[in-house]
Design a protein around this motif. Structure first.
Motif, short mmCIF file in Angstrom:
data_model
loop_
_atom_site.label_atom_id
_atom_site.label_comp_id
_atom_site.label_asym_id
_atom_site.label_seq_id
_atom_site.Cartn_x
_atom_site.Cartn_y
_atom_site.Cartn_z
N ASP A 108 0.76 -1.46 0.04
CA ASP A 108 0.04 -0.14 -0.16
C ASP A 108 0.80 1.39 -0.21
O ASP A 108 0.29 2.52 -0.13
CB ASP A 108 -0.93 -0.02 1.28
CG ASP A 108 -0.28 0.10 2.55
OD1 ASP A 108 0.79 0.38 2.59
OD2 ASP A 108 -1.02 -0.21 3.46
N ALA A 181 -14.77 1.07 7.02
CA ALA A 181 -13.45 1.00 7.16
C ALA A 181 -13.02 0.52 8.69
O ALA A 181 -13.97 0.48 9.47
CB ALA A 181 -12.89 2.24 7.24
N ARG A 186 -4.27 4.44 9.66
CA ARG A 186 -4.24 4.62 8.11
C ARG A 186 -5.49 5.10 7.47
O ARG A 186 -5.35 5.57 6.44
CB ARG A 186 -3.53 3.16 7.57
CG ARG A 186 -3.58 2.88 6.22
CD ARG A 186 -3.07 1.57 5.80
NE ARG A 186 -3.70 0.53 6.22
CZ ARG A 186 -4.62 0.05 5.60
NH1 ARG A 186 -5.10 0.39 4.58
NH2 ARG A 186 -5.28 -1.19 6.21
N LYS A 187 -6.49 4.82 7.94
CA LYS A 187 -7.90 4.97 7.18
C LYS A 187 -8.25 6.44 7.37
O LYS A 187 -8.88 7.11 6.58
CB LYS A 187 -8.92 4.21 7.86
CG LYS A 187 -8.99 2.77 7.78
CD LYS A 187 -8.67 2.11 6.48
CE LYS A 187 -8.83 0.69 6.37
NZ LYS A 187 -8.72 0.38 4.86
N THR A 264 -8.34 7.65 2.91
CA THR A 264 -7.22 6.70 3.56
C THR A 264 -5.95 7.37 3.33
O THR A 264 -5.75 8.01 2.19
CB THR A 264 -7.32 5.42 3.01
OG1 THR A 264 -6.49 4.41 3.33
CG2 THR A 264 -7.54 5.36 1.50
N GLU A 267 -4.29 1.98 0.71
CA GLU A 267 -4.68 1.21 0.57
C GLU A 267 -4.03 0.06 -0.21
O GLU A 267 -3.46 0.14 -1.37
CB GLU A 267 -5.98 1.06 -0.31
CG GLU A 267 -7.00 1.87 0.47
CD GLU A 267 -7.45 1.42 2.00
OE1 GLU A 267 -7.62 -0.02 1.74
OE2 GLU A 267 -7.54 1.92 3.31
N GLY A 270 -8.78 -1.96 -1.34
CA GLY A 270 -9.87 -1.12 -1.10
C GLY A 270 -11.24 -1.80 -1.29
O GLY A 270 -12.02 -1.29 -2.14
N CYS A 291 -6.08 2.65 -4.69
CA CYS A 291 -7.39 3.44 -4.69
C CYS A 291 -7.73 4.13 -6.13
O CYS A 291 -8.67 3.90 -6.70
CB CYS A 291 -7.50 4.91 -3.70
SG CYS A 291 -7.51 3.97 -2.08
#
Length: 385
Positions: A108, A181, A186-187, A264, A267, A270, A291
């Protein structure tokens, strides 16, 4: 019959990895393989998955894999999850020899840690979930990677009557901005609260819906209060990250949204972005990592204003909160644009069927399992760690 051992989150769980594991099991079983699983988070209770599942914990997943290898003697061990989940796999390989290891994992953010590069080189096959990850693995670890995007089951996630969905979720007659989520830093959920507070100013018909635990890596309640959105924020009651909503319940949550938003920082894939779009809900997410590949229109990609460094020196993205607020306002004010994005999102997600996307994985497993099982078989690649 060729034996395949899959290790990941348990297919009995409602986690993203649990969902992916179920799809892998169904595809390989349907292709004629004898499939076994090691499930992190599985406690040994009766289940209806149709295959043997061996209990495991996380951490401790690789220890359970070693025991399963001795019991099953698989031609291929297929791991699904982040490299840290399976960091001891090379040692397991030496202690419990098996023919082939196929590692399926997300990347990610970059740069890739050196230990992860060596770990990747010890596998016989590498599959990643996005073009972003494949480019990183090929350029930084010099490992060839097959791209295996996740899919969506459109028999479970599809557009439904939003009035009914909103009533069931408890947000009737509201414009709903929602997210699905994990409660992880991280989100970047505080950025969502910031953007929503800006967007909601002066409006009396908007609600923020959170399908996430209020207490996790962050305690979200003080942050919601800080941004002054307590009265217009709703959340899934009694949220359980491991044994949460059924697919039917989750699809109802998605269908209650007018817009899905995920600010985020990074990801590996996702899945909620794809699942929300399969329900005909336009998704907005950060224009970063995987994403960007899931958002068919530029309007859906939230601008990045900067980055910050995280564990292992990996760099992650920070959204422009004002940009997200502006996009939310546009979709609130302009029904035609929102409907057009919903149509594009649905077309995109409908093309991402699991049965199509998993064909390369089945082919690779068939190729790796063609070598007769021999507990003395090893590969020079395994000596990297």
């Amino acid at each position: 019959m060729r034996r395949i051992l899959i290790a990941s989150h348990s297919p009995t769980l409602t986690t993203g990895y649990g969902r992916v594991t179920r799809e892998f099991i169904a595809a390989l079983s349907g292709a004629g393989f004898s499939v076994y699983a090691v499930g992190a988070g599985y406690d040994g209770a009766p289940h209806a998955e149709g295959i043997p599942i061996m209990p495991a914990t996380l951490p401790g997943l690789t220890t359970a894999i070693g025991r399963a290898v001795e019991e099953v003697a698989p031609q291929v061990v297929l791991t699904i999850g982040d490299p840290w989940m399976f960091d001891d796999m090379p040692a397991v390989r030496r202690a419990h020899p098996f023919s082939r290891w196929l590692a399926c994992f997300p990347i990610d953010s970059v740069p890739i840690p050196d230990l992860w590069k060596a770990w990747m080189c010890s596998a016989d096959g590498v599959m990643v979930f996005s073009r972003y990850a494949a480019d990183a693995v090929r350029s930084q670890a010099s490992v060839d990677a097959i791209i295996l995007p996740h899919g969506v089951d459109t028999a479970r996630f599809f557009p439904a009557d939003p009035i009914v969905a909103k009533a069931r979720v408890g947000v009737s007659d509201k414009f709903v901005v929602g997210t699905v989520a994990a409660n992880q830093r991280r989100k970047n959920l505080p950025a969502l609260f910031d953007a929503f507070a800006r967007f909601a100013r002066g409006k009396d018909d908007v609600v923020l819906y959170l399908h996430t635990p209020i207490v996790g890596e962050l305690d979200l309640q003080p942050l919601i209060e800080r941004f002054g959105i307590t009265e217009i924020t709703r959340a899934t009651v009694h949220y359980d990250a491991l044994h949460g909503l059924s697919d039917v319940g989750l699809a109802t949550v998605y269908n209650s949204f007018d817009v899905f938003a995920l600010p985020t920082m990074a990801e590996g894939f996702g899945l909620p972005i794809l699942e929300s779009q399969a329900c005909g809900v336009p998704a907005l997410a950060t224009d970063c990592s995987s994403c960007s590949e899931l958002l068919p229109h530029p309007l859906q990609r939230i601008r990045v204003r900067g980055t910050e460094m995280h564990a292992n020196g990996m760099v992650r993205s920070l959204i422009d909160e004002a940009d997200l607020a502006d996009r939310l306002d546009l979709l609130y004010q302009d029904r035609a644009t929102r409907d057009e994005l919903a149509r594009r999102s649905l077309r995109f997600a409908t093309a991402c069927q699991w049965k199509i996307l998993l064909a390369p994985m089945i082919d690779l497993v068939a190729s790796l399992s063609s070598t007769p099982f021999d507990r003395t078989v090893t590969s020079s690649r395994h000596d990297v760690l």
